[in-house]
Design a protein around this motif. Structure first.
Motif, PDB file in Angstrom:
ATOM      1  N   GLN A  16    -102.094 -29.098  14.417  1.00 40.52           N
ATOM      2  CA  GLN A  16    -103.378 -28.880  15.082  1.00 40.52           C
ATOM      3  C   GLN A  16    -103.249 -29.071  16.585  1.00 40.52           C
ATOM      4  O   GLN A  16    -103.771 -28.285  17.366  1.00 40.52           O
ATOM      5  CB  GLN A  16    -104.431 -29.834  14.508  1.00 40.52           C
ATOM      6  CG  GLN A  16    -105.833 -29.637  15.051  1.00 40.52           C
ATOM      7  CD  GLN A  16    -106.128 -30.433  16.307  1.00 40.52           C
ATOM      8  OE1 GLN A  16    -105.543 -31.483  16.533  1.00 40.52           O
ATOM      9  NE2 GLN A  16    -107.017 -29.931  17.116  1.00 40.52           N
ATOM     10  N   ALA A  17    -102.522 -30.091  17.011  1.00 40.45           N
ATOM     11  CA  ALA A  17    -102.341 -30.345  18.436  1.00 40.45           C
ATOM     12  C   ALA A  17    -101.542 -29.227  19.094  1.00 40.45           C
ATOM     13  O   ALA A  17    -101.890 -28.767  20.185  1.00 40.45           O
ATOM     14  CB  ALA A  17    -101.650 -31.689  18.643  1.00 40.45           C
ATOM     15  N   GLY A  18    -100.492 -28.769  18.442  1.00 42.53           N
ATOM     16  CA  GLY A  18     -99.678 -27.689  18.987  1.00 42.53           C
ATOM     17  C   GLY A  18    -100.438 -26.381  19.077  1.00 42.53           C
ATOM     18  O   GLY A  18    -100.375 -25.673  20.094  1.00 42.53           O
ATOM     19  N   ILE A  19    -101.179 -26.052  18.027  1.00 45.36           N
ATOM     20  CA  ILE A  19    -101.972 -24.820  18.029  1.00 45.36           C
ATOM     21  C   ILE A  19    -103.069 -24.892  19.080  1.00 45.36           C
ATOM     22  O   ILE A  19    -103.299 -23.930  19.823  1.00 45.36           O
ATOM     23  CB  ILE A  19    -102.554 -24.562  16.622  1.00 45.36           C
ATOM     24  CG1 ILE A  19    -101.430 -24.183  15.655  1.00 45.36           C
ATOM     25  CG2 ILE A  19    -103.614 -23.464  16.655  1.00 45.36           C
ATOM     26  CD1 ILE A  19    -101.843 -24.182  14.196  1.00 45.36           C
ATOM     27  N   SER A  20    -103.725 -26.021  19.176  1.00 43.36           N
ATOM     28  CA  SER A  20    -104.783 -26.194  20.169  1.00 43.36           C
ATOM     29  C   SER A  20    -104.235 -26.037  21.580  1.00 43.36           C
ATOM     30  O   SER A  20    -104.827 -25.356  22.420  1.00 43.36           O
ATOM     31  CB  SER A  20    -105.431 -27.566  19.990  1.00 43.36           C
ATOM     32  OG  SER A  20    -106.382 -27.801  20.997  1.00 43.36           O
ATOM     33  N   LEU A  26    -102.810 -20.161  26.384  1.00 44.60           N
ATOM     34  CA  LEU A  26    -102.899 -18.701  26.294  1.00 44.60           C
ATOM     35  C   LEU A  26    -104.210 -18.192  26.885  1.00 44.60           C
ATOM     36  O   LEU A  26    -104.222 -17.214  27.641  1.00 44.60           O
ATOM     37  CB  LEU A  26    -102.748 -18.248  24.848  1.00 44.60           C
ATOM     38  CG  LEU A  26    -102.840 -16.740  24.611  1.00 44.60           C
ATOM     39  CD1 LEU A  26    -101.651 -16.044  25.257  1.00 44.60           C
ATOM     40  CD2 LEU A  26    -102.903 -16.442  23.133  1.00 44.60           C
ATOM     41  N   ALA A  27    -105.304 -18.856  26.567  1.00 44.37           N
ATOM     42  CA  ALA A  27    -106.606 -18.448  27.108  1.00 44.37           C
ATOM     43  C   ALA A  27    -106.619 -18.551  28.625  1.00 44.37           C
ATOM     44  O   ALA A  27    -107.149 -17.665  29.318  1.00 44.37           O
ATOM     45  CB  ALA A  27    -107.710 -19.310  26.502  1.00 44.37           C
TER      46      ALA A  27
END
Length: 95
Positions: A16-20, A26-27
């Protein structure tokens, strides 16, 4: 004596931390690329994003190192207390 419990971070939390982090970075990169401004302003924002990202990693490492250091000191202090208690004989006569 009881051993202090160690917090284990789950693999789901790491994911979750990596994806977040990845989505936020990216945004920000997409926003900087498609922002309708001059190239020098875009470069300034990109450099700011890079600096913020590297600073976040550095801060996380410093916090982790400080936590590990305090954990080691705490374990050493506990070991010293355990040794003192193990060596103490209340029935030994004081001369």
């Amino acid at each position: 004596m009881s051993q202090p419990t160690q917090n284990k971070t789950t693999s789901a939390f790491y994911a979750q931390a990596g994806i977040s982090f990845g989505l936020a970075l990216l945004a920000m990169v997409v926003a900087v690329l498609y922002l309708p401004v001059d190239p020098w302003m875009r470069a300034f924002l990109a450099l700011g994003t890079l600096y913020l990202t590297t600073s976040a990693f550095t801060l996380a490492k410093c916090v982790r190192d400080a936590q590990e250091t305090s954990s080691v000191v705490s374990r050493l202090d506990q070991a010293r207390v355990d040794k003192i208690l193990a060596d103490h004989d209340p029935f030994r006569s004081v001369s």
